[in-house]
Design an enzyme around this catalytic site. Structure first.
Site, mmCIF file in Angstrom:
data_model
loop_
_atom_site.group_PDB
_atom_site.id
_atom_site.type_symbol
_atom_site.label_atom_id
_atom_site.label_comp_id
_atom_site.label_asym_id
_atom_site.label_seq_id
_atom_site.Cartn_x
_atom_site.Cartn_y
_atom_site.Cartn_z
ATOM 1 N N VAL A 124 38.105 44.704 44.738
ATOM 2 C CA VAL A 124 39.516 44.648 44.340
ATOM 3 C C VAL A 124 39.973 43.253 43.945
ATOM 4 C CG1 VAL A 124 40.187 46.667 45.698
ATOM 5 C CG2 VAL A 124 40.253 44.386 46.751
ATOM 6 N N TYR A 125 39.150 42.235 44.127
ATOM 7 C CA TYR A 125 39.575 40.887 43.753
ATOM 8 C C TYR A 125 39.701 40.796 42.234
ATOM 9 C CZ TYR A 125 38.478 39.252 48.522
ATOM 10 O OH TYR A 125 38.426 39.052 49.882
ATOM 11 N N ALA A 126 40.926 40.556 41.793
ATOM 12 C CA ALA A 126 41.217 40.482 40.349
ATOM 13 C C ALA A 126 40.722 41.739 39.626
ATOM 14 C CB ALA A 126 40.623 39.227 39.724
ATOM 15 N N GLY A 160 38.127 43.507 40.019
ATOM 16 C CA GLY A 160 36.703 43.489 39.695
ATOM 17 C C GLY A 160 36.251 42.286 38.901
#
Length: 311
Positions: A52-54, A56
């Site tokens: 979920v960081y940015a 993907g």
């Protein structure tokens, strides 16, 4: 940089880990490359990301750097799954599909550590943990852990995995832990010590507050000045936090180091902590953290900080 055993496994990780939450969201690929190069040069091995960081993008940037900048085998690559725009989803269906997407973005056939990003109260433990077992059995990850699990949640998961031969042990719980956030010491750290699980401490600098940057106000280039992150920092800008920050600054003055070094050394060397995960928007910020890693706190300073920040 010192390498530490992760849980009761044979996996060794650097006592500082590189967090990549800002990669693709405030940190561009060139800056990310500079950060990773500085981290590896300092002896760092553990790099932590999440699906979920940015959305993907963080994983994609790391994947590009694994192909162009560093030898894949020189890093311990960790990622997470289990959060969605709608909330928690640690179902077998979501987790295994998310892992496949992570491997595709990273451009690898396996990760070293795969973590459930958060406890999902709607999914039975046995289903979530069976998905972790399948991920290891299929070769898509070498080790498994959890993230943001409280004490009873960690104890339940770790005990379930130990209850039957062949299940993969939980080797780590990634939790927020700092001088401004010591709630983990009530149950989670004792559960980790009892179960042979290591703690990976995220936000060891108290969401940046323990560096002292907010002592006289909110800098224009800080997280607290950004609308989307203001609520992330705000809980640590109160009077109690201010007293702790001032105590850290006083200790730093006495030792001739930065407040960052004092706060980092405190959490890095706490019981059960295998690695403190540090994230930075810029390479300059990261280099300041890496330079601070040499400090070991004298017992009297550690005891004083324990008292002023006691939960």
């Amino acid at each position: 940089m010192e390498q530490r055993q992760l849980g009761r496994s044979g996996l060794m990780v650097s006592r500082l880990g590189l967090g990549t939450m800002t990669w693709g969201d405030g940190t561009d690929p060139n800056e990310a490359a500079s950060q990773l190069a500085a981290f590896v040069e300092a002896g760092g091995t553990l790099v932590d990301t999440a699906d979920v960081y940015a959305d993907g993008v963080s994983e994609r940037i790391l994947g590009q750097l694994l192909r162009s900048l560093v030898d894949r085998d020189d890093l311990v690559v960790a990622t997470k799954a289990g959060l969605t725009p709608r909330g928690y989803d640690a179902s077998r269906r979501h987790l295994l599909a998310a892992l496949d997407r992570s491997l595709d973005r990273l451009g690898v056939d396996h990760v070293d550590l795969w973590q459930v990003h958060a406890h999902d109260p709607a999914t039975p433990y046995e289903e979530t943990l069976a998905a972790l077992d399948e991920a290891v059995a299929s070769g898509r990850t070498r080790y498994v852990g959890v993230s943001n699990y409280g004490g009873w949640q960690l104890a339940t998961a770790a005990t379930w995995q130990r209850a039957w031969p062949g299940r993969c042990p939980i080797v780590s719980d990634q939790i927020e832990y700092s001088l401004l956030q010591r709630e983990a010491e009530r149950e989670t750290v004792p559960a980790a010590l009892d179960s042979g699980t290591s703690v990976l401490a995220w936000s060891p600098l108290g969401r940046g507050v323990l560096t002292g940057k907010y002592r006289t106000g909110i800098p224009a280039d800080s997280r607290a000045a950004r609308d989307r992150l203001e609520e992330f920092v705000a809980p640590y800008l109160g009077e109690q936090s201010s007293r702790i920050v001032e105590s850290v600054a006083t200790a730093a003055d006495g030792l001739g180091v930065t407040p960052l070094a004092v706060a980092l050394a405190w959490v890095r060397d706490q019981p059960a902590v295998a690695s403190a995960l540090v994230g930075a928007r810029t390479t300059a910020q990261l280099r300041a953290v890496l330079l601070a890693d040499d400090l070991t706190l004298p017992d009297e300073i550690r005891d004083a900080l324990d008292d002023v920040s006691d939960v």
